[in-house]
Design an enzyme around this catalytic site. Sequence first.
Site, short mmCIF file in Angstrom:
data_model
loop_
_atom_site.label_atom_id
_atom_site.label_comp_id
_atom_site.label_asym_id
_atom_site.label_seq_id
_atom_site.Cartn_x
_atom_site.Cartn_y
_atom_site.Cartn_z
N SER A 249 25.31 60.89 -28.08
CA SER A 249 24.50 59.71 -27.78
C SER A 249 25.16 58.94 -26.65
CB SER A 249 24.36 58.82 -29.01
OG SER A 249 25.63 58.30 -29.38
N LYS A 250 24.56 57.81 -26.27
CA LYS A 250 25.09 57.01 -25.16
C LYS A 250 26.50 56.51 -25.44
CE LYS A 250 20.76 55.43 -23.11
NZ LYS A 250 19.93 54.26 -22.77
N ARG A 251 26.82 56.28 -26.72
CA ARG A 251 28.16 55.77 -27.02
C ARG A 251 29.24 56.82 -26.77
NH1 ARG A 251 30.08 57.11 -32.19
NH2 ARG A 251 28.56 58.15 -33.52
#
Length: 470
Positions: A249-251
């Site tokens: 994911s973006k994290r």
Amino acid sequence: MAIEGESAVQPARPVVTRFAPSPTGYLHIGGARTALFNWLYARRFGGKFVLRIEDTDKVRSTQGAIDAILEGLRWLGLDWDGHEYYQSQFWARHAEVAHELLARGHAYKCWMSPDELTAQRERAQAERRPFRIDSPWRDTASEGEGPFVLRLRAPREGETVIEDKVQGRVTVQNAEIDDFILLRSDGSPTYMLAVVVDDHDMGVTHVIRGDDHLNNAFRQVAIIRGMGWPEPIYAHVPLIHGQDGAKLSKRHGATGVEAYRDELGVLPEALFNYLLRLGWGHGDQEEFTAAEATAVFDLDGVGKSPSRFDLKKLQSLNGHYIRLADDLRLARLAAERIGPAADLALLTEAMPVLKPRARDLDELASGAGFLFKQRPLELTEQARALLDGEARSLLARISARLRDEQHWTTAALEANLKPYAEQQGLGLGKLAQPLRAALTGQTTSPGIFDVLALLGKEESLARIDAQAAG
């Protein structure tokens, strides 16, 4: 263990694969790998690779996202056969198939209200069981009033089996497949219907996609069998995870392909090779050209476990490909990052000493920055600390010695200054440190003799003299 692949046998039908992204965002890493696997499989067996933009969500689909997808695929070297298709172009055909399913008895009109659906969902939650639509319109010949949806009349007895080329044999009880909507009340098709119709009409033989679509496959098979169409071969590839084992994911730093190119300075061949090895292998080979990958790619090399995305590993691989890359090509890429001050000829000349030090194009451009600095040089704090009174005196003596140097080459400069360092009772490092600070304004750079040679005599002496004078 994956089902035996077709590595030694040409598939019976001409291979057609497809990549069908939704244009609601960038081309992310998982999508790029899916496209790569489909492209390689089609090219391996002399088939077709189709690109279909699934733009049925008109509210969230954007032209910017479409452009990013097309540009990202081209940058990776993934060409598609013919023009790209847009799913919204085929809505009339999707509706035609839905009505044919209705005529065949594999679909029905449903007038259930939102309140009825909510009541069923709440009852399922209260009874702690999976929610399945139980429409009173499924088995009645009577008609309701007002707008209706068309639902699939899913089989309720028996089971559906898919022989997946990655996951193996997967079985689902038909009672678990709900009567999902085919056509909404406004006549628009749902994704589940559209993807099946488009795959059939485009002759897709192999559906290679993420395993988050595995549950969809059983619903889609119900449509295919209802129409009496041939079933594609499925290969559901495990998703890419972050280093912590969670879905990427973006994290985790997951961004679009264009960000790896523009912001992280990754070369396309490095990302191509890294994505290829995320979940696929061929013996002990780690690096592949596109031609090498095409020659050996097959579905039996795809593992069943999720891959873990490792940015440091990608950066290391990118550094490897930078060292292999053509100097003029790298100079052009670095020049784009440096700006108008960049001299392409000088950058190209400098590449052999710059590229071994860089893991990405930004580091490459940063490493070349000293070549184009204007005098007076802006010094880093660490470089300024090296230029005390003793160092400035040394710089003045070096300048006087180099002024008579007739052959301004790396070898000649080394032959000149090494003996001088010894005469002064200095190690070469003690001479090189203030010299590097004066020439580059930094404490790190390529070898000091390379720096001198690249800057040229006039510019080198001017920079040394400026710092010697304080």
